[in-house]
Design a protein around this motif. Sequence first.
Motif, PDB file in Angstrom:
ATOM      1  N   GLN A  85     -45.477 -60.281  12.288  1.00 29.28           N
ATOM      2  CA  GLN A  85     -44.731 -61.517  12.051  1.00 29.28           C
ATOM      3  C   GLN A  85     -43.405 -61.321  11.304  1.00 29.28           C
ATOM      4  N   SER A  86     -43.254 -60.233  10.569  1.00 35.34           N
ATOM      5  CA  SER A  86     -42.012 -60.077   9.807  1.00 35.34           C
ATOM      6  C   SER A  86     -40.869 -59.526  10.664  1.00 35.34           C
ATOM      7  N   LEU A  87     -41.116 -59.220  11.918  1.00 41.99           N
ATOM      8  CA  LEU A  87     -40.037 -58.769  12.793  1.00 41.99           C
ATOM      9  C   LEU A  87     -39.159 -59.963  13.121  1.00 41.99           C
ATOM     10  N   ASN A  88     -37.904 -59.871  12.758  1.00 42.81           N
ATOM     11  CA  ASN A  88     -36.976 -60.967  13.025  1.00 42.81           C
ATOM     12  C   ASN A  88     -36.432 -60.851  14.434  1.00 42.81           C
ATOM     13  N   GLY A  89     -36.355 -61.949  15.130  1.00 44.70           N
ATOM     14  CA  GLY A  89     -35.741 -61.980  16.452  1.00 44.70           C
ATOM     15  C   GLY A  89     -36.610 -61.426  17.565  1.00 44.70           C
ATOM     16  N   TYR A  90     -37.921 -61.291  17.322  1.00 42.05           N
ATOM     17  CA  TYR A  90     -38.759 -60.808  18.414  1.00 42.05           C
ATOM     18  C   TYR A  90     -38.933 -61.907  19.452  1.00 42.05           C
ATOM     19  N   SER A  91     -39.163 -61.502  20.661  1.00 44.14           N
ATOM     20  CA  SER A  91     -39.407 -62.458  21.734  1.00 44.14           C
ATOM     21  C   SER A  91     -40.888 -62.419  22.081  1.00 44.14           C
ATOM     22  N   GLU A  92     -41.538 -63.558  21.944  1.00 38.94           N
ATOM     23  CA  GLU A  92     -42.967 -63.619  22.251  1.00 38.94           C
ATOM     24  C   GLU A  92     -43.224 -63.250  23.704  1.00 38.94           C
ATOM     25  N   SER A  93     -42.361 -63.697  24.613  1.00 39.93           N
ATOM     26  CA  SER A  93     -42.573 -63.380  26.033  1.00 39.93           C
ATOM     27  C   SER A  93     -42.439 -61.881  26.284  1.00 39.93           C
ATOM     28  N   GLN A  94     -41.524 -61.206  25.584  1.00 39.06           N
ATOM     29  CA  GLN A  94     -41.395 -59.757  25.747  1.00 39.06           C
ATOM     30  C   GLN A  94     -42.613 -59.034  25.186  1.00 39.06           C
ATOM     31  N   ALA A  95     -43.112 -59.505  24.056  1.00 37.21           N
ATOM     32  CA  ALA A  95     -44.301 -58.894  23.467  1.00 37.21           C
ATOM     33  C   ALA A  95     -45.506 -59.070  24.380  1.00 37.21           C
ATOM     34  N   LEU A  96     -45.676 -60.274  24.934  1.00 36.40           N
ATOM     35  CA  LEU A  96     -46.791 -60.523  25.852  1.00 36.40           C
ATOM     36  C   LEU A  96     -46.662 -59.685  27.117  1.00 36.40           C
ATOM     37  N   ARG A  97     -45.441 -59.481  27.580  1.00 37.85           N
ATOM     38  CA  ARG A  97     -45.211 -58.635  28.755  1.00 37.85           C
ATOM     39  C   ARG A  97     -45.622 -57.184  28.452  1.00 37.85           C
ATOM     40  N   CYS A  98     -45.290 -56.694  27.267  1.00 34.70           N
ATOM     41  CA  CYS A  98     -45.679 -55.334  26.878  1.00 34.70           C
ATOM     42  C   CYS A  98     -47.201 -55.198  26.795  1.00 34.70           C
ATOM     43  N   ILE A  99     -47.861 -56.208  26.255  1.00 35.79           N
ATOM     44  CA  ILE A  99     -49.328 -56.201  26.185  1.00 35.79           C
ATOM     45  C   ILE A  99     -49.911 -56.200  27.590  1.00 35.79           C
ATOM     46  N   HIS A 100     -49.360 -57.020  28.479  1.00 37.93           N
ATOM     47  CA  HIS A 100     -49.816 -57.095  29.869  1.00 37.93           C
ATOM     48  C   HIS A 100     -49.684 -55.722  30.543  1.00 37.93           C
ATOM     49  N   ILE A 101     -48.534 -55.090  30.380  1.00 32.78           N
ATOM     50  CA  ILE A 101     -48.311 -53.770  30.976  1.00 32.78           C
ATOM     51  C   ILE A 101     -49.274 -52.752  30.368  1.00 32.78           C
ATOM     52  N   GLY A 102     -49.510 -52.855  29.060  1.00 31.69           N
ATOM     53  CA  GLY A 102     -50.481 -51.969  28.407  1.00 31.69           C
ATOM     54  C   GLY A 102     -51.867 -52.113  29.002  1.00 31.69           C
ATOM     55  N   LEU A 103     -52.282 -53.345  29.303  1.00 28.37           N
ATOM     56  CA  LEU A 103     -53.585 -53.573  29.934  1.00 28.37           C
ATOM     57  C   LEU A 103     -53.642 -52.964  31.328  1.00 28.37           C
ATOM     58  N   LEU A 104     -52.529 -53.001  32.047  1.00 28.33           N
ATOM     59  CA  LEU A 104     -52.491 -52.366  33.365  1.00 28.33           C
ATOM     60  C   LEU A 104     -52.648 -50.849  33.243  1.00 28.33           C
ATOM     61  N   CYS A 105     -52.172 -50.288  32.149  1.00 29.59           N
ATOM     62  CA  CYS A 105     -52.212 -48.831  31.951  1.00 29.59           C
ATOM     63  C   CYS A 105     -53.595 -48.309  31.559  1.00 29.59           C
TER      64      CYS A 105
END
Length: 78
Positions: free
Chosen positions: A4-24
């Motif tokens: 949560q302390s990361l400033n300017g993160y994009s929730e959609s980008q984080a969710l996309r990374c998690i999604h790709i991680g699940l594919l891996c």
Amino acid sequence: MIYQSLNGYSESQALRCIHIGLLCVQPDPDDRPHMSSIIFMLTKENMKLQPPAEPAFFLGRESASSPPSCGQHGYNCD
């Protein structure tokens, strides 16, 4: 899962990374994307991703007061 302390993160980008991680981590190695595909998925935000398969196992939450049932989490009732 997002620090949560990361400033300017994009929730959609984080969710996309998690999604790709699940594919891996698909149980069947043939279902896992190649590295070139992963790079493409990470750089093309408008690319639609396939849904990951259900995990091979899941350790969900249970009430601490309820004992495990037969077959649950590998408990054998024989």
